[in-house]
Write a protein that holds these residues in place. Structure first.
Motif, PDB file in Angstrom:
ATOM      1  N   LEU A   1      19.846  27.691  78.485  1.00 11.59           N
ATOM      2  CA  LEU A   1      18.769  28.382  79.203  1.00 11.59           C
ATOM      3  C   LEU A   1      17.630  28.704  78.242  1.00 11.59           C
ATOM      4  CD1 LEU A   1      17.727  29.784  81.805  1.00 11.59           C
ATOM      5  CD2 LEU A   1      18.904  31.857  80.990  1.00 11.59           C
ATOM      6  N   GLN A   2      16.426  28.262  78.590  1.00 10.04           N
ATOM      7  CA  GLN A   2      15.244  28.556  77.781  1.00 10.04           C
ATOM      8  C   GLN A   2      14.584  29.842  78.277  1.00 10.04           C
ATOM      9  OE1 GLN A   2      13.118  24.756  78.347  1.00 10.04           O
ATOM     10  NE2 GLN A   2      13.393  24.404  76.182  1.00 10.04           N
ATOM     11  N   GLY A   3      14.264  30.720  77.343  1.00 17.05           N
ATOM     12  CA  GLY A   3      13.602  31.957  77.716  1.00 17.05           C
ATOM     13  C   GLY A   3      14.571  32.993  78.258  1.00 17.05           C
ATOM     14  N   ASP A   4      14.047  34.185  78.510  1.00 12.34           N
ATOM     15  CA  ASP A   4      14.893  35.278  79.002  1.00 12.34           C
ATOM     16  C   ASP A   4      14.200  36.074  80.105  1.00 12.34           C
ATOM     17  OD1 ASP A   4      12.940  36.483  77.520  1.00 12.34           O
ATOM     18  OD2 ASP A   4      14.286  37.500  76.114  1.00 12.34           O
ATOM     19  N   ARG A   5      13.274  35.410  80.810  1.00  6.34           N
ATOM     20  CA  ARG A   5      12.564  36.079  81.899  1.00  6.34           C
ATOM     21  C   ARG A   5      13.123  35.593  83.232  1.00  6.34           C
ATOM     22  NH1 ARG A   5       6.185  35.806  80.972  1.00  6.34           N
ATOM     23  NH2 ARG A   5       6.317  37.217  82.756  1.00  6.34           N
ATOM     24  N   PHE A   6      13.459  36.531  84.097  1.00  8.18           N
ATOM     25  CA  PHE A   6      14.013  36.206  85.401  1.00  8.18           C
ATOM     26  C   PHE A   6      13.107  36.780  86.495  1.00  8.18           C
ATOM     27  CE2 PHE A   6      17.621  36.258  82.490  1.00  8.18           C
ATOM     28  CZ  PHE A   6      18.237  35.052  82.786  1.00  8.18           C
ATOM     29  N   PRO A   7      13.137  36.190  87.695  1.00  7.79           N
ATOM     30  CA  PRO A   7      13.984  35.067  88.101  1.00  7.79           C
ATOM     31  C   PRO A   7      13.384  33.727  87.670  1.00  7.79           C
ATOM     32  CG  PRO A   7      12.674  35.803  89.944  1.00  7.79           C
ATOM     33  CD  PRO A   7      12.364  36.747  88.822  1.00  7.79           C
ATOM     34  N   VAL A   8      14.221  32.679  87.673  1.00  6.94           N
ATOM     35  CA  VAL A   8      13.775  31.328  87.357  1.00  6.94           C
ATOM     36  C   VAL A   8      14.292  30.369  88.431  1.00  6.94           C
ATOM     37  CG1 VAL A   8      13.705  31.761  84.868  1.00  6.94           C
ATOM     38  CG2 VAL A   8      15.778  30.830  85.888  1.00  6.94           C
TER      39      VAL A   8
ATOM     40  N   LEU B   1      14.962  24.425  83.327  1.00  9.04           N
ATOM     41  CA  LEU B   1      15.703  24.907  82.159  1.00  9.04           C
ATOM     42  C   LEU B   1      15.363  26.356  81.809  1.00  9.04           C
ATOM     43  CD1 LEU B   1      15.386  21.755  79.848  1.00  9.04           C
ATOM     44  CD2 LEU B   1      17.128  22.270  81.564  1.00  9.04           C
ATOM     45  N   GLY B   2      14.474  26.957  82.594  1.00  6.13           N
ATOM     46  CA  GLY B   2      14.156  28.363  82.368  1.00  6.13           C
ATOM     47  C   GLY B   2      12.693  28.652  82.108  1.00  6.13           C
ATOM     48  N   LEU B   3      11.967  27.703  81.504  1.00  8.78           N
ATOM     49  CA  LEU B   3      10.553  27.917  81.216  1.00  8.78           C
ATOM     50  C   LEU B   3       9.669  27.300  82.291  1.00  8.78           C
ATOM     51  CD1 LEU B   3      10.407  27.427  77.329  1.00  8.78           C
ATOM     52  CD2 LEU B   3      10.533  29.567  78.634  1.00  8.78           C
ATOM     53  N   GLU B   4       9.797  25.995  82.507  1.00 12.25           N
ATOM     54  CA  GLU B   4       9.029  25.324  83.548  1.00 12.25           C
ATOM     55  C   GLU B   4       9.827  25.324  84.850  1.00 12.25           C
ATOM     56  OE1 GLU B   4       6.377  21.943  81.742  1.00 12.25           O
ATOM     57  OE2 GLU B   4       8.376  21.776  80.897  1.00 12.25           O
ATOM     58  N   GLN B   5       9.115  25.451  85.957  1.00  8.88           N
ATOM     59  CA  GLN B   5       9.778  25.536  87.252  1.00  8.88           C
ATOM     60  C   GLN B   5      10.658  24.328  87.515  1.00  8.88           C
ATOM     61  OE1 GLN B   5       7.336  26.162  90.913  1.00  8.88           O
ATOM     62  NE2 GLN B   5       8.751  24.687  91.819  1.00  8.88           N
ATOM     63  N   GLY B   6      11.827  24.589  88.071  1.00  8.69           N
ATOM     64  CA  GLY B   6      12.707  23.527  88.527  1.00  8.69           C
ATOM     65  C   GLY B   6      12.411  23.134  89.959  1.00  8.69           C
ATOM     66  N   ASN B   7      13.364  22.435  90.581  1.00  6.67           N
ATOM     67  CA  ASN B   7      13.099  21.788  91.863  1.00  6.67           C
ATOM     68  C   ASN B   7      13.881  22.347  93.046  1.00  6.67           C
ATOM     69  OD1 ASN B   7      11.211  19.732  90.807  1.00  6.67           O
ATOM     70  ND2 ASN B   7      13.012  19.160  89.601  1.00  6.67           N
ATOM     71  N   TYR B   8      14.527  23.498  92.864  1.00  6.97           N
ATOM     72  CA  TYR B   8      15.140  24.177  94.009  1.00  6.97           C
ATOM     73  C   TYR B   8      14.039  24.944  94.754  1.00  6.97           C
ATOM     74  CZ  TYR B   8      19.798  23.672  91.706  1.00  6.97           C
ATOM     75  OH  TYR B   8      20.957  23.207  91.112  1.00  6.97           O
ATOM     76  N   ALA B   9      13.039  24.218  95.208  1.00  4.21           N
ATOM     77  CA  ALA B   9      11.854  24.844  95.803  1.00  4.21           C
ATOM     78  C   ALA B   9      11.124  23.809  96.658  1.00  4.21           C
ATOM     79  CB  ALA B   9      10.929  25.366  94.704  1.00  4.21           C
ATOM     80  N   PRO B  10      10.264  24.261  97.576  1.00  2.00           N
ATOM     81  CA  PRO B  10       9.545  23.310  98.434  1.00  2.00           C
ATOM     82  C   PRO B  10       8.418  22.555  97.740  1.00  2.00           C
ATOM     83  CG  PRO B  10       9.746  25.470  99.481  1.00  2.00           C
ATOM     84  CD  PRO B  10      10.106  25.644  98.036  1.00  2.00           C
TER      85      PRO B  10
END
Length: 330
Positions: free
Chosen positions: A53-60, A93-102
């Motif tokens: 996991l990259q970074g420590d800011r949530f949510p991701v 991976l935590g920094l750039e947005q992933g694809n569980y999204a529209p």
């Protein structure tokens, strides 16, 4: 937009559907994509538990694999236009947005055009496993026509495409599976010999099939419990490739056999910002698209979940023994 958010490190229940701002194009080379499907991979579950996991800011937002339609392009984009269908492995991976999204926004450099005969579900299932299997067999393993390869876990996400890529290279493929049902599945993919490991001694059967020599290349998609015995399954002067960390082990037998031992972590270019290596991964997707168009490569999707059901998809993957891939529809 409503996205499936990882609210903290933990069990699947930390994945929650939440309202979040829709991403916008900020750089001239970026492309805005309406996502129709996202692949679910074991690495997603490991990131959810804090590994890599990259970074420590949530949510991701998790999810490396995505497929969708281009809806907007930046001022300098030349490869894509609205309406184009794309597939890719990016973010999650935590920094750039992933694809569980529209919706996601990705630089055009990291996109590839979907094969026209693939559905969004099939395309979203494919990038990570195709790049992994290609890298392990062709780049790390240097597989050649006429060689024998042993693929552990041939019915899994990586394994089932590895069988097909190995056959395309002209290799003899021996693979392991957990049941007779999966045996038929991998034979349909082209496996020459199948070992049902719960009822057969894998080493004994392999040696019988190779006249005591072992496999030129052994591909471990399972982990330490398979990696260690794979040393004696690899022919002298052969190659053993793993996609997982085997931990500390005794190199003595591997050294005596003069083995090449290699690892394939396809996320390394993203984790380490290795742009040229990522270009090579996009080229792999383009080559695989050609194979898919020719009917020489198929992607097995065993289960499809809605975005809201993502925690169930994670639970199934962590239970193990999944056939092919699991995908979220959006």
């Amino acid at each position: 937009m409503k996205a499936l958010m990882m609210t903290r490190v933990g069990e699947p229940e930390v994945l929650q559907l939440q309202q979040v701002d829709e991403p916008v194009i900020r750089q001239p080379s970026e492309v805005k994509i309406k996502l129709y499907a996202a692949g679910v991979n074991p690495i997603d579950t490991k990131i959810r538990r804090g590994g890599l996991l990259q970074g420590d800011r949530f949510p991701v937002i998790l999810g490396c694999d995505g497929a969708g339609e281009v809806v907007e392009v930046g001022a300098s984009v030349s490869r894509y236009k609205p309406g184009d269908k794309v597939w890719f492995c990016h973010g999650g991976l935590g920094l750039e947005q992933g694809n569980y999204a529209p919706v996601n926004v990705v630089d055009e450099r990291w996109l590839a055009t979907m094969p026209s005969n693939a559905s969004y579900i099939e395309a979203a299932a494919a990038p990570l496993v195709l790049i992994t299997a290609w890298g392990a067999l062709y780049n790390r393993g240097r597989l050649q026509a006429g060689q024998t390869v042993l693929i552990h876990g041939g019915a899994g996400g990586v394994g089932h495409v590895a069988i097909q890529l190995a056959k395309l290279r002209g290799a003899r493929v021996i693979t392991t599976v957990s049941s007779s049902e999966k045996e038929q599945f991998v034979r349909n993919l082209g496996a020459d010999e199948v070992i049902i490991y719960p009822t057969e001694d894998t080493l004994e059967r392999l040696l019988a099939l190779t006249l005591g020599r072992g496999a030129d290349l052994v591909f471990d998609t399972v982990g330490r419990d398979v990696f260690l015995p794979s040393i004696t399954m690899t022919a002298h002067f052969g190659t053993l490739v793993s996609i997982l960390d085997p931990g500390v082990f005794d190199f003595q037998e591997a050294r005596m056999r003069n083995l090449s031992i290699a690892f394939e972590l396809m996320l390394t270019p993203m984790l380490r910002n290795l742009s040229e290596a990522r270009d090579e991964q996009v080229a792999i997707l383009q080559r695989c698209a050609e194979y898919m168009l020719a009917g020489q490569l198929v992607i097995e999707v065993s289960e499809v979940f809605s975005l809201a059901e993502g925690l169930g998809a994670h639970a199934i993957i962590e239970a193990g023994h999944t056939q092919g891939k699991i995908v979220l529809t959006i």
